[in-house]
Design an enzyme around this catalytic site. Structure first.
Site, mmCIF file in Angstrom:
data_model
loop_
_atom_site.group_PDB
_atom_site.id
_atom_site.type_symbol
_atom_site.label_atom_id
_atom_site.label_comp_id
_atom_site.label_asym_id
_atom_site.label_seq_id
_atom_site.Cartn_x
_atom_site.Cartn_y
_atom_site.Cartn_z
ATOM 1 N N HIS A 165 58.271 62.043 28.609
ATOM 2 C CA HIS A 165 57.214 61.310 29.317
ATOM 3 C C HIS A 165 56.486 62.205 30.311
ATOM 4 C CE1 HIS A 165 59.553 60.882 33.090
ATOM 5 N NE2 HIS A 165 60.601 60.603 32.340
ATOM 6 N N CYS A 181 65.746 62.458 31.420
ATOM 7 C CA CYS A 181 64.579 62.438 30.553
ATOM 8 C C CYS A 181 63.856 63.778 30.583
ATOM 9 C CB CYS A 181 63.639 61.313 30.972
ATOM 10 S SG CYS A 181 64.298 59.663 30.602
#
Length: 230
Positions: A165, A181
């Site tokens: 992301h 992440c």
């Protein structure tokens, strides 16, 4: 055997080829403006985070690529803080990334099971345990920690809860500080999003197994200039 299963076998074979990527030439360039939609330009203009320049070793580059993953695959070398989008003709687009601390990092083979533009962020129960006072969710926008795009990693039909992301902290590209992440600058993740699709195979190399040809730590210290294998 399914086509996805065949890809997995090819990818697993590729994982054993340490040191087989070479970057004897690198063409550095900004993510193309063409990938920005009008809404992207509007929201990025409203972003309140500092627009810092990413360190040279982590800027988007076209590099030679000699691993065995198929074109259209995504390969993450967490050791060296790089994500590769594999192209035809022995090339790849290399992006600088922020990755998770070792105990929080994901590794293995997954696929893109969902894709969202300016996604809402819903902190997991684990994140709530580690960080007090978080809201239950944060709407999408320039101040959202997920940034401009999110690619959700699945194994089978199971959401791994790990994502590729954007970020509102571009100053940490090249560091290992996230909750697991894989973060990219908003401009870079918009570019990657425009190339990836649902079902794209994502290979996240095991810790200490990265075989990037360009050791980012050495590059930051001024050694090597980013054009040769280590």
């Amino acid at each position: 055997m399914s086509s996805f299963g065949s890809k997995i076998i090819v990818l697993l074979a590729g994982l054993s080829l340490a040191g087989c990527m070479q970057a004897t030439s690198a063409t550095y360039e900004k993510s193309p403006e063409a990938t920005l939609k009008p809404r992207d330009k509007e929201l990025l203009a409203k972003a309140r985070y500092e627009k810092v320049e990413v360190a040279a070793p982590f800027r988007r580059a076209i590099v030679n690529y000699h691993r065995k993953e198929s074109p259209g695959s995504i390969v993450v070398d967490s050791d060296n803080h790089y994500l590769y989008y594999v192209l035809e003709g022995g090339k790849a687009i290399r992006y600088g990334i922020t990755v998770g601390e070792e105990a929080l990092a994901f590794s293995g083979i997954a696929r893109v099971g969902n894709m969202q533009e300016w996604p809402k962020w819903t902190p997991t129960a684990d994140i709530h345990k580690r960080i007090e006072g978080l809201p239950q969710s944060v709407p999408g926008g320039p101040d959202n920690p997920l940034g401009a795009r999110a690619l959700y990693l699945y194994q089978g039909n199971r959401d791994t809860l790990f994502r590729i992301h954007g970020t509102n902290q571009p100053e940490y590209i090249g560091a290992s500080i996230s909750s697991g992440c894989i973060r990219m600058t908003n401009e870079d993740v918009i570019d990657l999003y425009s190339r990836a699709k649902q079902g794209t195979v994502v290979v996240v190399l095991d810790p200490k197994q990265g075989d990037s040809p360009y050791n980012s730590k050495m590059a930051l210290q001024g050694a090597g200039g980013g054009t040769g294998p280590f």
